[in-house]
Design a protein around this motif. Structure first.
Motif, mmCIF file in Angstrom:
data_model
loop_
_atom_site.group_PDB
_atom_site.id
_atom_site.type_symbol
_atom_site.label_atom_id
_atom_site.label_comp_id
_atom_site.label_asym_id
_atom_site.label_seq_id
_atom_site.Cartn_x
_atom_site.Cartn_y
_atom_site.Cartn_z
ATOM 1 N N ASP A 169 0.927 -1.248 -0.074
ATOM 2 C CA ASP A 169 -0.047 -0.203 0.002
ATOM 3 C C ASP A 169 0.752 1.340 0.043
ATOM 4 O O ASP A 169 0.398 2.427 0.208
ATOM 5 C CB ASP A 169 -0.938 0.045 1.013
ATOM 6 C CG ASP A 169 -0.158 -0.193 2.571
ATOM 7 O OD1 ASP A 169 1.027 0.015 2.482
ATOM 8 O OD2 ASP A 169 -0.810 -0.347 3.610
ATOM 9 N N ALA A 170 2.051 1.010 -0.338
ATOM 10 C CA ALA A 170 2.821 2.351 -0.501
ATOM 11 C C ALA A 170 2.765 3.357 -1.425
ATOM 12 O O ALA A 170 1.935 3.023 -2.447
ATOM 13 C CB ALA A 170 4.585 1.956 -0.698
ATOM 14 N N ARG A 224 3.090 6.189 -4.475
ATOM 15 C CA ARG A 224 3.500 5.952 -5.763
ATOM 16 C C ARG A 224 5.041 6.411 -5.792
ATOM 17 O O ARG A 224 5.935 5.760 -6.212
ATOM 18 C CB ARG A 224 2.878 7.229 -6.563
ATOM 19 C CG ARG A 224 3.536 7.004 -8.126
ATOM 20 C CD ARG A 224 2.805 8.048 -9.121
ATOM 21 N NE ARG A 224 3.240 8.039 -10.399
ATOM 22 C CZ ARG A 224 2.883 7.188 -11.302
ATOM 23 N NH1 ARG A 224 2.017 6.479 -11.110
ATOM 24 N NH2 ARG A 224 3.306 7.400 -12.472
ATOM 25 N N SER A 225 5.706 7.479 -5.036
ATOM 26 C CA SER A 225 7.154 7.717 -5.044
ATOM 27 C C SER A 225 7.860 6.730 -4.103
ATOM 28 O O SER A 225 8.878 6.553 -4.529
ATOM 29 C CB SER A 225 7.281 9.270 -4.355
ATOM 30 O OG SER A 225 6.699 9.206 -2.986
ATOM 31 N N GLU A 226 7.149 6.107 -3.054
ATOM 32 C CA GLU A 226 7.833 5.212 -2.543
ATOM 33 C C GLU A 226 7.950 3.901 -3.086
ATOM 34 O O GLU A 226 9.056 3.220 -2.821
ATOM 35 C CB GLU A 226 6.904 4.799 -1.223
ATOM 36 C CG GLU A 226 7.739 4.072 -0.124
ATOM 37 C CD GLU A 226 6.798 3.802 1.165
ATOM 38 O OE1 GLU A 226 7.506 3.023 1.954
ATOM 39 O OE2 GLU A 226 5.895 4.388 1.320
ATOM 40 N N ARG A 227 6.964 3.466 -3.866
ATOM 41 C CA ARG A 227 6.956 2.295 -4.688
ATOM 42 C C ARG A 227 8.135 2.480 -5.790
ATOM 43 O O ARG A 227 8.795 1.381 -6.058
ATOM 44 C CB ARG A 227 5.594 2.068 -5.418
ATOM 45 C CG ARG A 227 4.495 1.783 -4.698
ATOM 46 C CD ARG A 227 3.241 1.282 -5.674
ATOM 47 N NE ARG A 227 2.048 1.209 -4.742
ATOM 48 C CZ ARG A 227 1.117 0.614 -5.415
ATOM 49 N NH1 ARG A 227 0.737 0.482 -6.559
ATOM 50 N NH2 ARG A 227 -0.045 0.376 -4.562
ATOM 51 N N PHE A 228 8.301 3.707 -6.442
ATOM 52 C CA PHE A 228 9.501 3.765 -7.423
ATOM 53 C C PHE A 228 10.956 3.554 -6.751
ATOM 54 O O PHE A 228 11.564 2.748 -7.391
ATOM 55 C CB PHE A 228 9.405 5.048 -7.974
ATOM 56 C CG PHE A 228 8.358 5.450 -9.127
ATOM 57 C CD1 PHE A 228 8.271 4.295 -9.951
ATOM 58 C CD2 PHE A 228 7.501 6.525 -9.110
ATOM 59 C CE1 PHE A 228 7.162 4.692 -11.030
ATOM 60 C CE2 PHE A 228 6.606 6.600 -10.102
ATOM 61 C CZ PHE A 228 6.584 5.697 -11.281
ATOM 62 N N SER A 229 10.838 4.023 -5.617
ATOM 63 C CA SER A 229 12.241 3.874 -4.694
ATOM 64 C C SER A 229 12.444 2.368 -4.411
ATOM 65 O O SER A 229 13.176 1.753 -4.662
ATOM 66 C CB SER A 229 12.143 4.627 -3.384
ATOM 67 O OG SER A 229 13.194 4.335 -2.646
ATOM 68 N N GLN A 230 11.340 1.725 -4.146
ATOM 69 C CA GLN A 230 11.298 0.092 -3.751
ATOM 70 C C GLN A 230 11.571 -0.665 -4.897
ATOM 71 O O GLN A 230 12.290 -1.831 -4.820
ATOM 72 C CB GLN A 230 10.048 -0.306 -3.037
ATOM 73 C CG GLN A 230 9.852 0.587 -1.637
ATOM 74 C CD GLN A 230 8.708 0.058 -0.923
ATOM 75 O OE1 GLN A 230 7.575 -0.161 -1.614
ATOM 76 N NE2 GLN A 230 8.411 -0.241 0.207
ATOM 77 N N GLY A 269 14.868 -3.296 -5.536
ATOM 78 C CA GLY A 269 14.231 -4.750 -5.454
ATOM 79 C C GLY A 269 13.312 -5.114 -4.332
ATOM 80 O O GLY A 269 13.110 -6.249 -4.113
ATOM 81 N N GLU A 270 13.129 -4.040 -3.488
ATOM 82 C CA GLU A 270 12.108 -4.274 -2.395
ATOM 83 C C GLU A 270 10.876 -4.612 -2.843
ATOM 84 O O GLU A 270 9.918 -5.208 -2.224
ATOM 85 C CB GLU A 270 12.094 -3.327 -1.322
ATOM 86 C CG GLU A 270 13.319 -3.013 -0.611
ATOM 87 C CD GLU A 270 13.273 -1.861 0.223
ATOM 88 O OE1 GLU A 270 12.752 -1.696 1.156
ATOM 89 O OE2 GLU A 270 13.746 -0.521 -0.434
ATOM 90 N N GLU A 323 0.633 -6.883 -9.671
ATOM 91 C CA GLU A 323 0.245 -6.415 -8.335
ATOM 92 C C GLU A 323 1.516 -6.100 -7.754
ATOM 93 O O GLU A 323 2.320 -6.787 -7.837
ATOM 94 C CB GLU A 323 -0.619 -7.419 -7.515
ATOM 95 C CG GLU A 323 -1.988 -7.711 -7.887
ATOM 96 C CD GLU A 323 -3.016 -6.591 -7.615
ATOM 97 O OE1 GLU A 323 -2.489 -5.695 -6.738
ATOM 98 O OE2 GLU A 323 -3.977 -6.369 -8.128
ATOM 99 N N PRO A 324 1.689 -4.951 -6.889
ATOM 100 C CA PRO A 324 2.641 -4.681 -6.138
ATOM 101 C C PRO A 324 3.002 -5.454 -5.029
ATOM 102 O O PRO A 324 2.376 -5.269 -4.223
ATOM 103 C CB PRO A 324 2.570 -2.929 -5.887
ATOM 104 C CG PRO A 324 1.119 -3.014 -5.753
ATOM 105 C CD PRO A 324 0.501 -3.799 -6.772
ATOM 106 N N ILE A 325 4.067 -6.383 -4.894
ATOM 107 C CA ILE A 325 4.146 -7.323 -4.155
ATOM 108 C C ILE A 325 5.655 -7.099 -3.492
ATOM 109 O O ILE A 325 6.606 -6.978 -4.126
ATOM 110 C CB ILE A 325 3.951 -8.868 -4.341
ATOM 111 C CG1 ILE A 325 2.530 -8.840 -5.036
ATOM 112 C CG2 ILE A 325 4.368 -9.761 -3.364
ATOM 113 C CD1 ILE A 325 1.497 -8.920 -4.007
#
Length: 296
Positions: free
Chosen positions: A42-43, A45-51, A55-56, A102-104
């Protein structure tokens, strides 16, 4: 070919898996992301790009448990989203774009993988990372491979090899087996089938062999497209040149993915292409056997 049945969840431990019926996480159809049992991130958008960069976080289309299909033993096969190829016969066109996944988080997926370790140990199985094209997400794949090896689990990746340059030597240290999809031995035919160039696949195959990594080569036999004797011969010669190839699989073309193309509004060019005859399949297998390859 046997596979596994849907697990029965128990609050105190891993699901009990019985052999016999295919299990797809969340769905028996890969047209929608089957990520049941995994919590999507549930991160923001910006946090997702960083992850994603570290590779997180990865884009996961689906997962399933299968036996003797995507490597030895019972495998947890994870299908990642995103692929640079546009194979005319792709039976999972819904994995072509990363946005369909899905973002996992890597730790979430590794926790699910760990639940099946006893099954893997008993059957000689493990984790297979497939797609789409897994090397579209190399940082995420690297984390999953490392985590699986730390758990003592056999690892495999199912790849076209087109993005082999994305696979670092460090990643290769965590790979036990590569299912290398060699879609053609002729550059022009490869371009027709995939829209891309053949050479990166050849280069990656040679690099795998140089690292001593076991390879299973997969070749999809499509009448009128990949069945030309000269094309098959080129694949056979390449496979025979790699000392770590232990198996070659001839996969007969089928029309099982046609409806997905239509659902996605994509043009399917092989609508009138039949499945190969038994005679054609045997001729092609014979060409591979003639090179001393173990053929399935």
């Amino acid at each position: 070919m046997s596979s596994t049945a849907a697990p029965t969840e128990h609050p105190t431990g891993a699901p009990v898996v019985q052999l016999g019926v295919p299990l797809v996480g969340g769905s028996h159809h890969r047209a929608s992301a089957g990520t049941a049992g995994l919590d999507a991130s549930d991160a923001g958008r910006s946090e997702r790009f960083s992850q994603v960069r570290t590779g997180e976080l990865g884009s996961l289309h689906s997962w399933e448990l299968v036996t003797a299909v995507d490597g030895p033993g019972t495998r947890m096969t994870t299908f990642l989203s995103g692929c640079p190829l546009r194979c005319l016969y792709c039976h999972n066109p819904d994995t072509m774009e990363m946005r369909r996944g899905e973002p996992i988080e890597a730790e979430e997926l590794l926790a699910r993988i760990a639940r099946y370790k006893k099954i893997f140990d008993v059957t000689g199985g493990g984790i297979t990372i497939s797609g789409g094209e897994p090397l579209m997400q190399p940082a995420f794949v690297a984390r999953i491979l490392r985590g699986a090896k730390e758990l003592g689990i056999h690892t495999a990746i199912d790849t076209s090899g087109y993005l082999g340059a994305h696979c670092t030597d460090e990643m290769l240290e965590d790979v036990d087996l590569v299912l290398l999809d060699v879609k053609s031995g002729d550059p022009e035919t490869y371009k027709r089938v995939t829209g891309q160039a053949l050479q990166p696949t050849l280069d990656f195959g040679r690099r795998l062999a140089a690292h001593g990594i076991e390879i299973w080569i997969r070749f999809v036999l499509v009448p009128g497209l990949t069945d030309d004797p000269a094309n098959v011969e080129a694949v056979a010669e390449f496979a025979a040149s790699l000392p770590t190839v232990s198996r070659l699989e001839v996969l007969p073309f089928h029309q099982m993915g046609r409806d997905k193309w239509e659902t996605l509004g994509m043009k399917y060019e092989l609508d009138d292409t039949p499945a190969p005859s038994l005679e054609l399949v045997e001729r092609v297998r014979g060409q591979f056997r003639a090179k001393g390859l173990t053929v399935f």
